[in-house]
Motif scaffolding. Structure first.
Motif, mmCIF file in Angstrom:
data_model
loop_
_atom_site.group_PDB
_atom_site.id
_atom_site.type_symbol
_atom_site.label_atom_id
_atom_site.label_comp_id
_atom_site.label_asym_id
_atom_site.label_seq_id
_atom_site.Cartn_x
_atom_site.Cartn_y
_atom_site.Cartn_z
ATOM 1 N N VAL A 162 0.849 -1.277 0.028
ATOM 2 C CA VAL A 162 0.148 -0.018 0.006
ATOM 3 C C VAL A 162 0.812 1.389 0.071
ATOM 4 C CG1 VAL A 162 -1.506 1.401 1.378
ATOM 5 C CG2 VAL A 162 -2.004 -1.166 1.124
ATOM 6 N N HIS A 163 1.991 1.220 0.686
ATOM 7 C CA HIS A 163 2.890 2.326 0.735
ATOM 8 C C HIS A 163 3.952 2.396 -0.312
ATOM 9 C CE1 HIS A 163 0.927 3.140 4.801
ATOM 10 N NE2 HIS A 163 1.063 1.806 4.984
ATOM 11 N N ASP A 164 3.819 1.858 -1.419
ATOM 12 C CA ASP A 164 4.865 1.522 -2.329
ATOM 13 C C ASP A 164 4.944 2.979 -3.041
ATOM 14 O OD1 ASP A 164 6.438 1.054 -4.548
ATOM 15 O OD2 ASP A 164 5.511 -1.061 -5.028
ATOM 16 N N LYS A 165 6.412 3.442 -3.023
ATOM 17 C CA LYS A 165 6.703 4.728 -3.486
ATOM 18 C C LYS A 165 7.395 4.673 -5.022
ATOM 19 C CE LYS A 165 7.558 6.846 0.816
ATOM 20 N NZ LYS A 165 8.521 7.659 1.502
ATOM 21 N N VAL A 166 7.434 3.395 -5.289
ATOM 22 C CA VAL A 166 8.331 3.096 -6.655
ATOM 23 C C VAL A 166 7.135 2.818 -7.638
ATOM 24 C CG1 VAL A 166 9.925 1.540 -7.812
ATOM 25 C CG2 VAL A 166 10.291 1.897 -5.331
ATOM 26 N N ILE A 167 6.313 1.805 -7.328
ATOM 27 C CA ILE A 167 5.069 1.618 -8.209
ATOM 28 C C ILE A 167 3.903 1.872 -7.578
ATOM 29 C CG2 ILE A 167 4.001 -0.221 -9.765
ATOM 30 C CD1 ILE A 167 6.770 0.857 -10.887
#
Length: 260
Positions: free
Chosen positions: A211-216
């Motif tokens: 949920v906290h993915d900053k890349v995708i």
């Protein structure tokens, strides 16, 4: 055990084959710019549960050969198909993380899911990869200060706390790649799209995404869930881009349940 498979003239891929006698096969495709070793915390557990785990280093990464060309999704998918043919794999689960997820998607569409019974997409770089802005930043660093680029990758990769020792291990995995292959994949992630591929995937598909993915962004997982007919999305609420490590117990259990 580890061995090499020739996929093209003068190009061999490294394959880690754990528990070759396992009753069910899982093939793992790592993310950029890492190697099969990123799945250490799957390989520690799943073979003891009876699974044969096969980790493949793509060309240009890990222990595989590092040619100057061949870093588009079609060629990378062709490499996987060759490994599947040489090892005579059938009825296996294909697991792809990040860019490995994009390669898995292209393999599924290009080869009509050949040999694959289940697909698992983990924080997959699909249907798009890097924005032009992100690609430009990473490409500049890859060509001028690749260690700094790798530090930036790590800084954005995880949601949970990682130790300095773990960070250093992850850092070294990324630096095993060649500079030219690292840069070439950035361009591929910027330029290639997978929208048309998704509708061709018909096997049961598990989508895992932090949920906290900053890349995708997580929104991309929701999009591919809508476009792959027989798919289910499981949010990982305590993960960023590394759900296979950040919630490894949950991930391993879910993977085992999905495969059966």
């Amino acid at each position: 055990m580890g061995y090499y498979v020739t996929v093209e003239s003068s190009v061999k891929l490294y394959v880690e084959d754990i528990n070759p006698e396992g009753s069910k096969i899982i093939v793992f495709l790592h993310g950029w710019p890492l190697s099969h070793k990123q799945f250490e915390y799957q390989f520690n557990v799943l073979p003891a549960m009876g699974y044969r785990c096969i980790g493949i280093d793509w060309r240009g990464f890990g222990k595989s050969d590092k040619p100057e060309s061949g870093y588009n999704f079609n060629r990378l998918a062709d490499d996987i198909r060759t490994v599947v043919d040489v090892l005579q794999l059938d009825n296996f689960t294909l697991v792809g993380h990040s860019t490995g997820g994009a390669i898995a998607i292209r393999y599924m569409s290009r080869y009509n899911s050949f040999g694959v019974s289940n697909l698992v997409l983990v924080d997959a770089a699909a249907p798009i990869g890097f924005t032009p802005e992100t690609a430009t930043r990473f490409l500049t660093l890859a060509l001028n200060d690749r260690p700094k680029m790798m530090r930036e990758v790590i800084d954005s990769f995880f949601f949970q706390y990682i130790t300095s020792s773990f960070s250093e291990w992850f850092f070294q995995l990324g630096l095993q790649a060649a500079g030219w292959s690292t840069a070439a994949i950035i361009i591929t992630l910027r330029d290639e799209k997978l929208y048309a591929d998704l509708q061709k995937i018909l096997v049961p598909t598990l989508i895992v995404h932090g949920v906290h993915d900053k890349v995708i962004p997580f929104a991309q997982a929701q999009e591919i869930n809508q476009k792959i007919k027989n798919s289910q999305l499981v949010p990982f609420h305590y993960s960023g881009h590394g759900s296979f490590w950040e919630e490894r117990d949950k991930f391993n259990q879910l993977l085992g349940q999905f495969i059966g």
